[in-house]
Design a protein around this motif. Structure first.
Motif, PDB file in Angstrom:
ATOM      1  N   TYR A   1      -8.468  -9.890   5.079  1.00 42.30           N
ATOM      2  CA  TYR A   1      -7.763  -9.308   3.952  1.00 42.30           C
ATOM      3  C   TYR A   1      -8.822  -8.709   2.932  1.00 42.30           C
ATOM      4  CZ  TYR A   1      -5.293  -8.804  -0.560  1.00 42.30           C
ATOM      5  OH  TYR A   1      -4.651  -8.370  -1.842  1.00 42.30           O
ATOM      6  N   GLU A   2      -9.939  -9.291   2.934  1.00 43.49           N
ATOM      7  CA  GLU A   2     -10.995  -8.591   2.191  1.00 43.49           C
ATOM      8  C   GLU A   2     -11.465  -7.257   2.699  1.00 43.49           C
ATOM      9  OE1 GLU A   2     -13.144 -12.414  -0.301  1.00 43.49           O
ATOM     10  OE2 GLU A   2     -13.984 -11.885   1.842  1.00 43.49           O
TER      11      GLU A   2
ATOM     12  N   ASN B   1      -4.817 -11.332  -5.922  1.00 46.12           N
ATOM     13  CA  ASN B   1      -6.324 -11.197  -5.559  1.00 46.12           C
ATOM     14  C   ASN B   1      -6.299  -9.555  -5.107  1.00 46.12           C
ATOM     15  OD1 ASN B   1      -7.525 -13.963  -5.197  1.00 46.12           O
ATOM     16  ND2 ASN B   1      -5.678 -14.259  -4.245  1.00 46.12           N
ATOM     17  N   PRO B   2      -6.313  -8.905  -6.008  1.00 46.68           N
ATOM     18  CA  PRO B   2      -6.428  -7.478  -5.775  1.00 46.68           C
ATOM     19  C   PRO B   2      -7.853  -6.653  -5.345  1.00 46.68           C
ATOM     20  CG  PRO B   2      -6.419  -7.830  -8.252  1.00 46.68           C
ATOM     21  CD  PRO B   2      -6.279  -9.200  -7.615  1.00 46.68           C
ATOM     22  N   SER B   3      -8.825  -7.640  -5.522  1.00 46.69           N
ATOM     23  CA  SER B   3      -9.988  -7.272  -4.983  1.00 46.69           C
ATOM     24  C   SER B   3     -11.052  -8.276  -4.220  1.00 46.69           C
ATOM     25  CB  SER B   3     -11.336  -6.911  -6.325  1.00 46.69           C
ATOM     26  OG  SER B   3     -11.176  -8.182  -6.899  1.00 46.69           O
ATOM     27  N   GLY B   4     -12.051  -8.104  -3.622  1.00 42.37           N
ATOM     28  CA  GLY B   4     -12.690  -8.841  -2.703  1.00 42.37           C
ATOM     29  C   GLY B   4     -13.384 -10.143  -3.475  1.00 42.37           C
ATOM     30  N   ASN B   5     -14.123 -10.740  -2.686  1.00 44.85           N
ATOM     31  CA  ASN B   5     -14.828 -12.101  -3.000  1.00 44.85           C
ATOM     32  C   ASN B   5     -14.071 -12.863  -3.457  1.00 44.85           C
ATOM     33  OD1 ASN B   5     -17.491 -10.891  -2.528  1.00 44.85           O
ATOM     34  ND2 ASN B   5     -17.426  -9.577  -4.383  1.00 44.85           N
ATOM     35  N   ILE B   6     -13.084 -13.225  -2.411  1.00 39.53           N
ATOM     36  CA  ILE B   6     -11.926 -14.179  -2.909  1.00 39.53           C
ATOM     37  C   ILE B   6     -12.437 -15.647  -2.569  1.00 39.53           C
ATOM     38  CG2 ILE B   6      -9.558 -14.884  -2.133  1.00 39.53           C
ATOM     39  CD1 ILE B   6      -9.006 -11.822  -1.373  1.00 39.53           C
TER      40      ILE B   6
ATOM     41  N   ASN C   1      -8.283   0.972   0.376  1.00 36.90           N
ATOM     42  CA  ASN C   1      -7.799   1.247  -1.027  1.00 36.90           C
ATOM     43  C   ASN C   1      -8.393   2.523  -1.578  1.00 36.90           C
ATOM     44  OD1 ASN C   1      -6.164  -0.909  -1.362  1.00 36.90           O
ATOM     45  ND2 ASN C   1      -7.596  -2.232  -2.312  1.00 36.90           N
TER      46      ASN C   1
ATOM     47  N   ARG D   1       0.711  -1.225   0.031  1.00 35.87           N
ATOM     48  CA  ARG D   1       0.000   0.099   0.115  1.00 35.87           C
ATOM     49  C   ARG D   1       0.803   1.288   0.053  1.00 35.87           C
ATOM     50  NH1 ARG D   1      -2.712   3.397   3.499  1.00 35.87           N
ATOM     51  NH2 ARG D   1      -1.712   2.514   5.570  1.00 35.87           N
TER      52      ARG D   1
ATOM     53  N   ILE E   1      -8.971  -4.580   1.957  1.00 32.75           N
ATOM     54  CA  ILE E   1      -9.208  -4.164   0.706  1.00 32.75           C
ATOM     55  C   ILE E   1     -10.378  -2.810   0.697  1.00 32.75           C
ATOM     56  CG2 ILE E   1     -10.018  -4.837  -1.654  1.00 32.75           C
ATOM     57  CD1 ILE E   1      -8.468  -7.532  -1.417  1.00 32.75           C
ATOM     58  N   GLU E   2     -11.402  -3.291   1.359  1.00 35.68           N
ATOM     59  CA  GLU E   2     -12.537  -2.524   1.261  1.00 35.68           C
ATOM     60  C   GLU E   2     -12.323  -0.931   2.157  1.00 35.68           C
ATOM     61  OE1 GLU E   2     -15.931  -4.440   3.405  1.00 35.68           O
ATOM     62  OE2 GLU E   2     -15.725  -6.127   1.976  1.00 35.68           O
TER      63      GLU E   2
END
Length: 201
Positions: free
Chosen positions: A193-194, A138-143, A201, A99, A197-198
């Motif tokens: 982690y998700e 995994n740059p975004s959620g819903n992993i 970022n 980050r 990200i929320e």
């Protein structure tokens, strides 16, 4: 609170009582699932707060930590729980440094090696490799972990379990070397982690 994943953890743990007291020699802190309490040595907590709060989060999410202490099951899943906690610490370091680099923050220069310098044993080297690949993939959620990511996770976990079993065996006071539960995926780690990200970022 300044660390994205640490912030997500702190705001997610809702009912933890923190107390001080006497622990077995060598232990810095301990999460006690039966009372949902973290207990610290009276002479200082070191870097243990985040690690023990993560165990409290596991208890909240999984509801199974009490069973880890059951000798009748051979403490099945004990190594899963402890390895995921180690992964939390390393992941929080890596995420923060990625980050900072994205934001061109000079404090990240060289900081990426804080996590990279930690490996002493094979399992930590494998874990760091897994974390870097995980973040990049995994740059975004819903992993949802791929089969390859799961396989790499359990390979690192087995190295962790084998190392600790060779040193201390498996027992109620040290479940690091206890049998792996192959159905126990790192869902608490992914969940935090998700959330980071929320929020970051």
């Amino acid at each position: 609170m300044e660390n994205c994943i640490g912030n997500a953890l702190l705001t997610s743990v809702t009912s933890v009582n923190i107390t001080t007291g006497t622990l077995v020699p060598g232990a810095q802190a301990q999460y006690r699932p039966t009372t949902n309490t973290i207990i610290f040595r009276p002479d200082g907590i070191g870097n243990s707060l985040g690690e023990e709060l993560f165990h409290a989060y596991q208890q909240q999410l999984y509801g199974t930590l009490i069973g880890i202490g059951n000798p009748n099951t051979g403490h099945l899943g004990g190594s899963n729980i402890e390895f995921e906690e180690k992964a939390y610490t390393q992941l929080s370091i890596w995420v923060e440094n990625f980050r900072k680099m994205d934001n061109h923050d000079d404090s990240a220069s060289g900081g990426l090696f804080v996590a990279d310098a930690a490996p002493i044993f094979e399992e930590l080297t494998l874990l760091n490799d897994w974390i870097v690949d995980f973040i990049l993939n995994n740059p975004s959620g819903n992993i949802s972990l791929t089969q390859n990511e799961l396989s790499s996770w359990f390979t690192a976990l087995e190295a962790f379990r084998a190392h600790h079993f060779a040193v201390n065996g498996c027992g109620i006071t040290d479940v690091y070397g206890c049998p792996i539960d192959p159905t126990f995926k790192p869902d608490a780690l992914i969940n935090l982690y998700e959330k980071s990200i929320e929020n970051c970022n």
